[in-house]
Design a protein around this motif. Structure first.
Motif, PDB file in Angstrom:
ATOM      1  N   LEU B  18     -13.744 -44.745  20.139  1.00 48.63           N
ATOM      2  CA  LEU B  18     -13.072 -45.364  21.273  1.00 48.63           C
ATOM      3  C   LEU B  18     -13.907 -46.517  21.814  1.00 48.63           C
ATOM      4  O   LEU B  18     -13.410 -47.618  22.050  1.00 48.63           O
ATOM      5  N   TYR B  19     -15.190 -46.237  22.014  1.00 41.60           N
ATOM      6  CA  TYR B  19     -16.092 -47.286  22.464  1.00 41.60           C
ATOM      7  C   TYR B  19     -16.073 -48.452  21.489  1.00 41.60           C
ATOM      8  O   TYR B  19     -16.012 -49.619  21.882  1.00 41.60           O
ATOM      9  N   SER B  35     -20.925 -54.114  31.439  1.00 38.37           N
ATOM     10  CA  SER B  35     -21.635 -53.033  32.136  1.00 38.37           C
ATOM     11  C   SER B  35     -20.914 -51.720  31.865  1.00 38.37           C
ATOM     12  O   SER B  35     -19.751 -51.703  31.465  1.00 38.37           O
ATOM     13  N   SER B  36     -21.609 -50.620  32.121  1.00 38.57           N
ATOM     14  CA  SER B  36     -20.970 -49.319  31.917  1.00 38.57           C
ATOM     15  C   SER B  36     -19.775 -49.167  32.854  1.00 38.57           C
ATOM     16  O   SER B  36     -18.809 -48.477  32.527  1.00 38.57           O
ATOM     17  N   ALA B  37     -19.835 -49.831  34.003  1.00 38.38           N
ATOM     18  CA  ALA B  37     -18.727 -49.744  34.954  1.00 38.38           C
ATOM     19  C   ALA B  37     -17.476 -50.443  34.417  1.00 38.38           C
ATOM     20  O   ALA B  37     -16.369 -49.920  34.525  1.00 38.38           O
ATOM     21  N   GLU B  38     -17.668 -51.613  33.821  1.00 39.57           N
ATOM     22  CA  GLU B  38     -16.526 -52.328  33.234  1.00 39.57           C
ATOM     23  C   GLU B  38     -15.914 -51.542  32.090  1.00 39.57           C
ATOM     24  O   GLU B  38     -14.693 -51.416  31.958  1.00 39.57           O
ATOM     25  N   LEU B  39     -16.785 -51.036  31.227  1.00 40.09           N
ATOM     26  CA  LEU B  39     -16.328 -50.283  30.070  1.00 40.09           C
ATOM     27  C   LEU B  39     -15.576 -49.031  30.532  1.00 40.09           C
ATOM     28  O   LEU B  39     -14.562 -48.650  29.949  1.00 40.09           O
ATOM     29  N   SER B  40     -16.097 -48.435  31.599  1.00 40.49           N
ATOM     30  CA  SER B  40     -15.473 -47.251  32.164  1.00 40.49           C
ATOM     31  C   SER B  40     -14.029 -47.526  32.564  1.00 40.49           C
ATOM     32  O   SER B  40     -13.125 -46.751  32.267  1.00 40.49           O
ATOM     33  N   GLU B  41     -13.844 -48.652  33.238  1.00 40.16           N
ATOM     34  CA  GLU B  41     -12.501 -49.062  33.660  1.00 40.16           C
ATOM     35  C   GLU B  41     -11.576 -49.212  32.444  1.00 40.16           C
ATOM     36  O   GLU B  41     -10.411 -48.809  32.474  1.00 40.16           O
ATOM     37  N   ASP B  46     -15.837 -41.806  32.684  1.00 46.76           N
ATOM     38  CA  ASP B  46     -16.798 -42.006  33.768  1.00 46.76           C
ATOM     39  C   ASP B  46     -18.001 -42.809  33.284  1.00 46.76           C
ATOM     40  O   ASP B  46     -18.520 -42.585  32.193  1.00 46.76           O
ATOM     41  N   SER B  47     -18.463 -43.749  34.146  1.00 38.78           N
ATOM     42  CA  SER B  47     -19.523 -44.663  33.707  1.00 38.78           C
ATOM     43  C   SER B  47     -20.831 -43.919  33.433  1.00 38.78           C
ATOM     44  O   SER B  47     -21.599 -44.298  32.540  1.00 38.78           O
ATOM     45  N   ALA B  48     -21.086 -42.850  34.171  1.00 39.53           N
ATOM     46  CA  ALA B  48     -22.294 -42.057  33.913  1.00 39.53           C
ATOM     47  C   ALA B  48     -22.216 -41.405  32.544  1.00 39.53           C
ATOM     48  O   ALA B  48     -23.218 -41.301  31.827  1.00 39.53           O
ATOM     49  N   THR B  49     -21.020 -40.979  32.185  1.00 40.67           N
ATOM     50  CA  THR B  49     -20.822 -40.368  30.869  1.00 40.67           C
ATOM     51  C   THR B  49     -21.074 -41.398  29.772  1.00 40.67           C
ATOM     52  O   THR B  49     -21.716 -41.095  28.759  1.00 40.67           O
ATOM     53  N   ILE B  50     -20.608 -42.606  29.995  1.00 44.58           N
ATOM     54  CA  ILE B  50     -20.838 -43.678  29.017  1.00 44.58           C
ATOM     55  C   ILE B  50     -22.330 -43.945  28.860  1.00 44.58           C
ATOM     56  O   ILE B  50     -22.843 -44.014  27.740  1.00 44.58           O
ATOM     57  N   ARG B  51     -23.035 -44.075  29.981  1.00 43.34           N
ATOM     58  CA  ARG B  51     -24.469 -44.349  29.894  1.00 43.34           C
ATOM     59  C   ARG B  51     -25.197 -43.208  29.185  1.00 43.34           C
ATOM     60  O   ARG B  51     -26.067 -43.425  28.351  1.00 43.34           O
ATOM     61  N   LYS B  62     -29.877 -53.151  29.135  1.00 47.32           N
ATOM     62  CA  LYS B  62     -30.972 -53.750  29.889  1.00 47.32           C
ATOM     63  C   LYS B  62     -30.658 -53.561  31.361  1.00 47.32           C
ATOM     64  O   LYS B  62     -29.536 -53.840  31.813  1.00 47.32           O
ATOM     65  N   LYS B  63     -31.638 -53.064  32.121  1.00 57.10           N
ATOM     66  CA  LYS B  63     -31.390 -52.809  33.540  1.00 57.10           C
ATOM     67  C   LYS B  63     -31.079 -54.106  34.275  1.00 57.10           C
ATOM     68  O   LYS B  63     -31.664 -55.136  33.983  1.00 57.10           O
ATOM     69  N   GLY B  64     -30.143 -54.032  35.182  1.00 59.97           N
ATOM     70  CA  GLY B  64     -29.753 -55.202  35.954  1.00 59.97           C
ATOM     71  C   GLY B  64     -28.864 -56.164  35.195  1.00 59.97           C
ATOM     72  O   GLY B  64     -28.369 -57.142  35.754  1.00 59.97           O
ATOM     73  N   TYR B  65     -28.626 -55.884  33.911  1.00 59.58           N
ATOM     74  CA  TYR B  65     -27.846 -56.798  33.076  1.00 59.58           C
ATOM     75  C   TYR B  65     -26.618 -56.107  32.484  1.00 59.58           C
ATOM     76  O   TYR B  65     -25.504 -56.599  32.574  1.00 59.58           O
ATOM     77  N   GLY B  66     -26.849 -54.964  31.879  1.00 61.39           N
ATOM     78  CA  GLY B  66     -25.760 -54.271  31.194  1.00 61.39           C
ATOM     79  C   GLY B  66     -26.046 -54.223  29.705  1.00 61.39           C
ATOM     80  O   GLY B  66     -27.199 -54.123  29.292  1.00 61.39           O
TER      81      GLY B  66
END
Ligand SMILES: NC(=O)c1ccc[n+]([C@@H]2O[C@H](COP(=O)([O-])OP(=O)(O)OC[C@H]3O[C@@H](n4cnc5c(N)ncnc54)[C@H](O)[C@@H]3O)[C@@H](O)[C@H]2O)c1
Ligand SMILES: NC(=O)c1ccc[n+]([C@@H]2O[C@H](COP(=O)([O-])OP(=O)(O)OC[C@H]3O[C@@H](n4cnc5c(N)ncnc54)[C@H](O)[C@@H]3O)[C@@H](O)[C@H]2O)c1
Lengths: 219, 219
Positions: B18-19, B35-41, B46-51, B62-66
Motif C-alpha cells: 500500500l505504501y 511526511s508521515s502525516a501526509e502519507l497518513s491522510e 495512523d501516522s505513528a503506525t507509518i513511522r 530525516k527529522k524536521g523534514y520527512g
DNA sequence: GTGACTTTGTGATATAGTTAACAAAAAAAC
DNA sequence: GTTTTTTTGTTAACTATATCACAAAGTCAC
C-alpha cells in the motif's frame, strides 16, 4: 428490550459467517452434533478460539457432548440476521463487477445484489445474472426507491471518490471498496477495503520472506 | 551475507504494498518529499503506525523534514523485490478467474499471471488478456517448465481440495485461495484465503451491529 | 548564526487477539 | 450406580498490534 448484546470482538465477528457456512454443511450432511475439535479441523481455526468465540454468546454447548448442530445453526442464523434479506447495489459493471453479478451470494448468505449501475450505454438497460443495470444518472433515485444502503464499488480508481460522494449523497451506510483508492467518507459511513493487488503483492512478500506456513490466513 | 533482515511484523508486511503504491503516485506527481502525516491522510493509516512501520527498516527519514520520496520508493522497490518478476498461475477460468486474467497486476506490482488452466474444452487453447489457457492434464508439466510456484485458485469449491493436491504434487509453494473451501496442505505450503462471501456477510454484520465507523479496514 | 518550527524515531502504554491448561459438568461404558 | 472418558467454558498467560507523547535532531526564516 435492552440492548443488542455485549459487543463481541471484531476478529470473532469476522469468523461468524465461516462458522455458519460450515455448520450448514454439517447440517446437510445430516450431522447432529459437533465438537470444537471437529469444527477446528474443518475451518482451520484453533479449537480454543472457536470455544472462546462461541462463549461470547453464552453457553451454547454441553460439556462432554459438544454442540448441537441444529441449535447452533439456528442461533447463528438469528445472530447473523439470516432471516432478513440485505439488498446491495453494485457500481461499475466491468470485469470484476460482472463476476460478482454472476455469483449467487444468496446461497447460505441472505445478501443479494439487487441492482447494478454503470455509465457504459451498452450495459445500461441489460441484465446480468438477473440483476438489472441502470445508468448512474438514476443512482440516487433507484437506491432510495429500493431502500438500499450498502454498495459494492468496482469502478476505475480515478472515479472512485466522485462516485463515493454520490453514494453518500444517496444516503448509503456502507461501502465495500474493491478499487485501489482510499476513500474519504464521514465517520458515520463504514468502508471496508478489499484490495486484491495488495493481497497478491503481500502474499508474494510473505512467501519470499517468511518461513513457510505459520498460518496467518486472510479470511 | 548474514540474514535477510530482522523479521518485521506481519501487519506491517501487509501494509508495505500500500505504501509502495502511494509513493509511486506521489512520485509521478513530481513530489520530492512527504511526511508521515501526509502519507497518513492518503493511505488512511495512523501516522505513528507509518513511522513505526518504516522504523523496522532503520532510519529512513530525516527529522524536521520527512521522507525523501525517491529514496523511499527505491528502498521499498528493493524490499518488495520489485525488480524481479513473480510468475503466477491461475486455476479455474470462470467468472472470477476471467476478471483476474483481464486485470494487469503488473502496474506497479511486478507480479504477473503467466498461465491459466481449466478443464472446459471451450476455454483450453484460447488466450484471455494475453494469458494462454491450458488443460489441467498439462498442469504439472507446464508449471515445472515455466518455473511457477504460486497459484491463484478460482475453481468450484467441490474440486478445490483435489486440485490443491495436484498443485502440491507440482511443487507449488503458495496458494491464494478464492474458493470457500478450507484446504488441507502440508505446513511447508502457504495458503491465504480470500473469501468474498465471508467478506460481504461480515461487512453486513458490522454495519448492523457496530456503531458506524471506528475504522477497521480490511486491506 | 539564532530562534522558532517541524517531524522523526521510539520508549511506554494501551488495546486486541490467541492459546494453553484445567476444573467442572455431562456423557458413555460397564 | 460408579468409573472413565469426553468436552465445554473460562482463567491466566502470552503474543501481536496500535497509539500516545516527547526528546532529539534536524529544517527554515530571517
Ligand atoms: N479485475 C480485477 O481482477 C481487479 C483486481 C484488483 C483491483 N481491481 C480494481 O477493481 C476496479 C474494477 O476493475 P475492473 O477490472 O472490473 O475494471 P473495468 O474497467 O473492467 O470495469 C470498470 C467499470 O466501471 C464503469 N465505469 C467507469 N466510470 C464509471 C462511472 N463514473 N460511474 C459508473 N461506472 C463507471 C466502466 O464502464 C466499467 O464497466 C478497479 O478499480 C480495479 O483497479 C480489479
Ligand atoms: N464469482 C464470484 O463473485 C465469487 C464470489 C465468492 C466466491 N467465489 C468462489 O470463487 C470460485 C470461482 O467462482 P466463479 O464464479 O468464477 O465460478 P465459475 O463456475 O464461473 O468458474 C469456475 C471455473 O473452474 C473450472 N473448473 C471446474 N472444474 C475444474 C477442474 N477440476 N479443474 C480446473 N478447472 C475447473 C470451470 O470450467 C470454470 O471455468 C468458486 O469457488 C466460488 O465459490 C466466487
Amino acid at each position: 428490550m435492552a440492548q443488542e448484546q455485549i459487543r463481541i470482538p471484531q476478529a470473532t465477528a469476522r469468523r461468524l459467517p465461516l462458522y455458519y457456512r460450515f455448520l450448514n454443511n454439517l447440517h446437510s450432511q445430516g450431522k447432529q452434533r459437533v465438537s470444537s475439535a471437529e469444527l477446528s479441523e474443518a475451518v482451520k481455526v484453533d479449537s480454543a478460539t472457536i470455544r472462546r468465540d462461541f462463549s461470547y454468546f453464552g453457553a451454547l454447548g454441553k460439556k462432554g457432548y459438544g454442540y448441537n448442530v441444529n441449535y447452533l445453526l439456528g442461533f447463528f442464523r438469528k445472530t447473523l440476521d439470516q432471516d432478513e434479506l440485505t439488498k446491495v447495489a453494485l457500481i461499475g459493471v466491468g470485469n470484476l463487477g460482472t463476476a460478482f453479478l454472476n455469483y449467487n451470494f444468496l446461497k447460505n448468505n441472505n445478501t443479494k445484489i439487487e441492482i447494478g449501475f454503470d455509465v457504459d450505454e451498452t450495459k445500461v438497460g441489460t441484465s446480468i445474472g438477473d440483476v438489472p443495470i441502470y445508468h448512474m444518472d438514476q443512482l440516487k433515485e433507484k437506491l432510495v426507491e429500493e431502500g438500499i444502503s450498502v454498495a459494492i464499488l468496482t469502478v476505475p480508481a480515478p472515479v472512485a471518490q466522485i462516485i463515493t460522494d454520490q453514494l453518500i449523497e444517496a444516503d448509503i451506510k456502507g461501502l465495500l471498496n474493491f478499487t485501489p483508492a482510499r476513500l474519504n467518507v464521514p465517520p458515520s459511513i463504514r468502508v471496508h477495503h478489499i484490495d486484491l493487488a495488495v493481497e497478491l503483492q503481500s502474499f508474494v512478500y510473505f512467501l519470499k520472506h517468511y518461513p513457510s506456513n505459520e498460518k496467518e490466513d486472510t479470511i
